[in-house]
Design an enzyme around this catalytic site. Structure first.
Site, PDB file in Angstrom:
ATOM      1  N   TYR A 243      12.344 -33.635  21.399  1.00  0.00           N
ATOM      2  CA  TYR A 243      11.814 -33.817  20.032  1.00  0.00           C
ATOM      3  C   TYR A 243      12.708 -33.239  19.065  1.00  0.00           C
ATOM      4  CZ  TYR A 243       9.120 -32.893  16.056  1.00  0.00           C
ATOM      5  OH  TYR A 243       8.850 -32.457  14.623  1.00  0.00           O
TER       6      TYR A 243
HETATM    7  O1  LIG Z   1       7.362 -26.588  13.242  1.00  0.00           O
HETATM    8  C1  LIG Z   1       7.648 -27.528  13.905  1.00  0.00           C
HETATM    9  O2  LIG Z   1       8.929 -27.897  13.860  1.00  0.00           O
HETATM   10  C2  LIG Z   1       6.725 -28.091  14.945  1.00  0.00           C
HETATM   11  O3  LIG Z   1       5.576 -27.492  14.880  1.00  0.00           O
HETATM   12  C3  LIG Z   1       4.714 -27.924  15.869  1.00  0.00           C
HETATM   13  O4  LIG Z   1       5.015 -27.360  17.271  1.00  0.00           O
HETATM   14  P1  LIG Z   1       4.638 -26.070  17.620  1.00  0.00           P
HETATM   15  O5  LIG Z   1       5.029 -24.909  16.779  1.00  0.00           O
HETATM   16  O6  LIG Z   1       4.923 -25.997  18.965  1.00  0.00           O
HETATM   17  O7  LIG Z   1       2.838 -26.049  17.360  1.00  0.00           O
HETATM   18  P2  LIG Z   1       1.754 -26.264  18.098  1.00  0.00           P
HETATM   19  O8  LIG Z   1       1.830 -27.067  19.471  1.00  0.00           O
HETATM   20  O9  LIG Z   1       0.690 -26.201  17.520  1.00  0.00           O
HETATM   21  O10 LIG Z   1       2.137 -24.755  19.096  1.00  0.00           O
HETATM   22  C4  LIG Z   1       1.595 -23.307  18.456  1.00  0.00           C
HETATM   23  C5  LIG Z   1       1.769 -22.334  19.369  1.00  0.00           C
HETATM   24  O11 LIG Z   1       0.781 -22.236  20.148  1.00  0.00           O
HETATM   25  C6  LIG Z   1       1.429 -22.132  21.408  1.00  0.00           C
HETATM   26  N1  LIG Z   1       0.537 -22.885  22.357  1.00  0.00           N
HETATM   27  C7  LIG Z   1       0.571 -24.176  22.422  1.00  0.00           C
HETATM   28  C8  LIG Z   1      -0.408 -24.822  23.295  1.00  0.00           C
HETATM   29  C9  LIG Z   1      -1.086 -24.011  24.178  1.00  0.00           C
HETATM   30  O12 LIG Z   1      -1.902 -24.629  25.035  1.00  0.00           O
HETATM   31  N2  LIG Z   1      -1.047 -22.738  24.294  1.00  0.00           N
HETATM   32  C10 LIG Z   1      -0.282 -22.024  23.427  1.00  0.00           C
HETATM   33  O13 LIG Z   1      -0.100 -20.874  23.428  1.00  0.00           O
HETATM   34  C11 LIG Z   1       3.022 -22.423  21.282  1.00  0.00           C
HETATM   35  O14 LIG Z   1       3.558 -22.092  22.129  1.00  0.00           O
HETATM   36  C12 LIG Z   1       3.367 -22.261  19.706  1.00  0.00           C
HETATM   37  O15 LIG Z   1       3.729 -20.987  19.750  1.00  0.00           O
HETATM   38  C13 LIG Z   1       4.322 -29.434  15.790  1.00  0.00           C
HETATM   39  O16 LIG Z   1       3.774 -29.677  16.790  1.00  0.00           O
HETATM   40  C14 LIG Z   1       5.690 -30.090  15.733  1.00  0.00           C
HETATM   41  O17 LIG Z   1       5.607 -31.537  15.542  1.00  0.00           O
HETATM   42  C15 LIG Z   1       6.560 -29.423  14.567  1.00  0.00           C
HETATM   43  O18 LIG Z   1       7.657 -30.318  14.406  1.00  0.00           O
END
Ligand SMILES: O=C(O)[C@H]1O[C@H](OP(=O)(O)OP(=O)(O)OC[C@H]2O[C@@H](n3ccc(=O)[nH]c3=O)[C@H](O)[C@@H]2O)[C@H](O)[C@@H](O)[C@@H]1O
Length: 431
Positions: A243
């Site tokens: 991504y």
């Molecule tokens: O800022 C960005 O560029 C990206 O932000 C998000 O990606 P992400 O930050 O990984 O968001 P989430 O998937 O909501 O995860 C948020 C946090 O929760 C954590 N997480 C996620 C899933 C899970 O089951 N457990 C968990 O602790 C992840 O490691 C992360 O630290 C979006 O999903 C992307 O599309 C976007 O581009």
């Protein structure tokens, strides 16, 4: 008999006596007529009724022309024109791709509210529950934003839309989002984030006048960087997910189209955007759902029990930054596919500048939902995630007047209010 059986045998026909010849001639004409009818019938059956599997190319073409026909006609053109028309002569006319998406819906509504013309485009794919996208569409339609259902890779459709409307701006938000899903369906990222971006830029470059383009990059381009906060000047050559790699590729592609064709291009690196009408694939959203259902929620931790944190940014702040990017975008300089002079090329971080550990996010949700979460702390899987993000936003502050004002508690409170009214009071299925 042999001759009758083989009437077309050359030379032998001349040897026959006259009455017999007449009989043979009549019989030949009858046979010829019969076989001609059979032949025409077969052609008809083959071209008009053949199953699509026999001829995938022509069936694809006919499917496309069927689809395109729903994109034509005075009614379609009228809806497109009306939606894209600004209230005043000085307003913008913006094509918003991904308009039924989370950020797309909020940006479209805000543009329309202040008087700009907005035409939406969205393919309503099923990466997450399409009924949520339909509900956002209904919301936008009520405020006068029409969303054309179609794909950014559909050249015929884009040609049609650019034909009908001389867009001043394109807000390109259509993308395959989500960091972890890239391991399940890599080609969808290439299709939407690379091929789709090129498709949009091709039409922008050929348009006359060329629109200015603002588009969604991502904080994930900082990948495995350890220096914080992340600044636009930092390296972005070690993405941790496909991504992120496709968003980084998008930034390079933007450079090329700016360089060759004079397109004005602004990439916005969004930092984990959250809020009402959000994306169900994101952690804050499905944590809320699962806490309410009494299901355990996986909370990732980094190596050596390190904290995983995100610079969570509230949707209203993102909308302010996105509109400011549109308002400060200079005109593209090319015309008819030719560059006439140097054009603007920008990239901005749009974050909140205050990272919050994922464990704290869960604590806030517990308070707001008045339910204790079943926490399942686990090592972060090697699936494209990065341990932390933190935006340096001084460039956006200086050049866009961007100033995020919503902290995580305030923003999540608004999200939870929306979630409860939409899913619980509204009795919508959470899937
Ligand atoms: O800022 C960005 O560029 C990206 O932000 C998000 O990606 P992400 O930050 O990984 O968001 P989430 O998937 O909501 O995860 C948020 C946090 O929760 C954590 N997480 C996620 C899933 C899970 O089951 N457990 C968990 O602790 C992840 O490691 C992360 O630290 C979006 O999903 C992307 O599309 C976007 O581009």
């Amino acid at each position: 008999m042999k001759h009758i059986d083989s009437p077309s045998t050359p030379g032998k026909f001349k040897m026959e006596k006259a009455p017999y010849n007449r009989l043979r001639l009549q019989s030949s004409i009858a046979k010829l007529t019969f076989w001609s009818l059979v032949f025409v019938g077969m052609i008809f059956v083959f071209f008009y009724r053949s199953p699509s599997s026999l001829n995938p190319v022509s069936s694809d073409l006919s499917r496309r022309s069927l689809r395109t026909s729903s994109y034509s006609g005075p009614n379609f053109e009228k809806k497109v024109r009306q939606s894209a028309k600004p209230r005043s002569r000085h307003g913008m006319s913006v094509l918003v791709t991904g308009a039924a998406g989370f950020v797309g819906t909020h940006v479209s509504a805000s543009l329309k509210r202040r008087g700009d013309g907005v035409l939406g485009l969205d393919n309503f794919n099923s990466y997450y529950d399409p009924s949520l996208k339909r509900a956002r569409q209904t919301l936008l339609e009520r405020s006068g934003v029409y969303i054309v259902e179609g794909d950014i890779n559909d050249g015929e459709l884009l040609a049609k839309l650019f034909d009908i409307v001389p867009f001043t701006h394109v807000m390109h938000l259509a993308a395959q989002a989500g960091v972890r899903f890239a391991m399940e369906n890599p080609s969808s990222y290439v299709h939407s984030n690379i091929a789709g971006l090129v498709s949009v830029l091709e039409f922008c470059k050929n348009a006359n006048p060329q629109p200015a383009i603002v588009w969604a990059s991502s904080s994930s381009v900082y990948g495995l960087n350890t220096k914080v906060p992340f600044s636009e000047r930092d390296r972005t050559d070690q993405p941790a997910s496909l991504y992120a790699a496709t968003k980084k590729a998008g930034e390079e592609i933007a450079h090329t189209y700016n360089h060759i064709y004079g397109l004005s291009l602004t990439g916005l690196r969004f930092f984990t955007v959250y809020g009402p009408w959000g994306r169900p694939d994101m952690a804050y959203f499905f944590f809320t759902r699962d806490i309410l259902k009494g299901k355990s929620i996986p909370i990732f931790e980094a190596v050596n029990h390190g904290t995983v944190a995100r610079d969570f940014t509230f949707i209203e702040d993102i909308v302010m930054g996105s509109l400011a990017a549109l308002d400060t975008a200079e005109k593209s300089t090319g015309s008819g596919g030719k560059k006439k002079g140097p054009a603007q090329l920008r990239v901005y971080n749009l974050g909140n500048t205050s990272p919050v550990p994922v464990g704290d996010l869960v604590s806030i949700l517990e308070k707001l939902l008045k339910v204790k979460a079943k926490r399942l702390v686990m090592k972060m899987p090697r699936n494209g995630d990065v341990p932390f993000t933190h935006a340096n936003i001084s460039l956006a502050e200086r050049e866009l007047g961007y100033k995020p004002t919503t902290d995580l508690h305030t923003g999540l409170k608004k999200f939870v209010q929306w979630y409860l009214s939409y899913y619980v009071d509204g009795k919508k299925s959470t899937q």
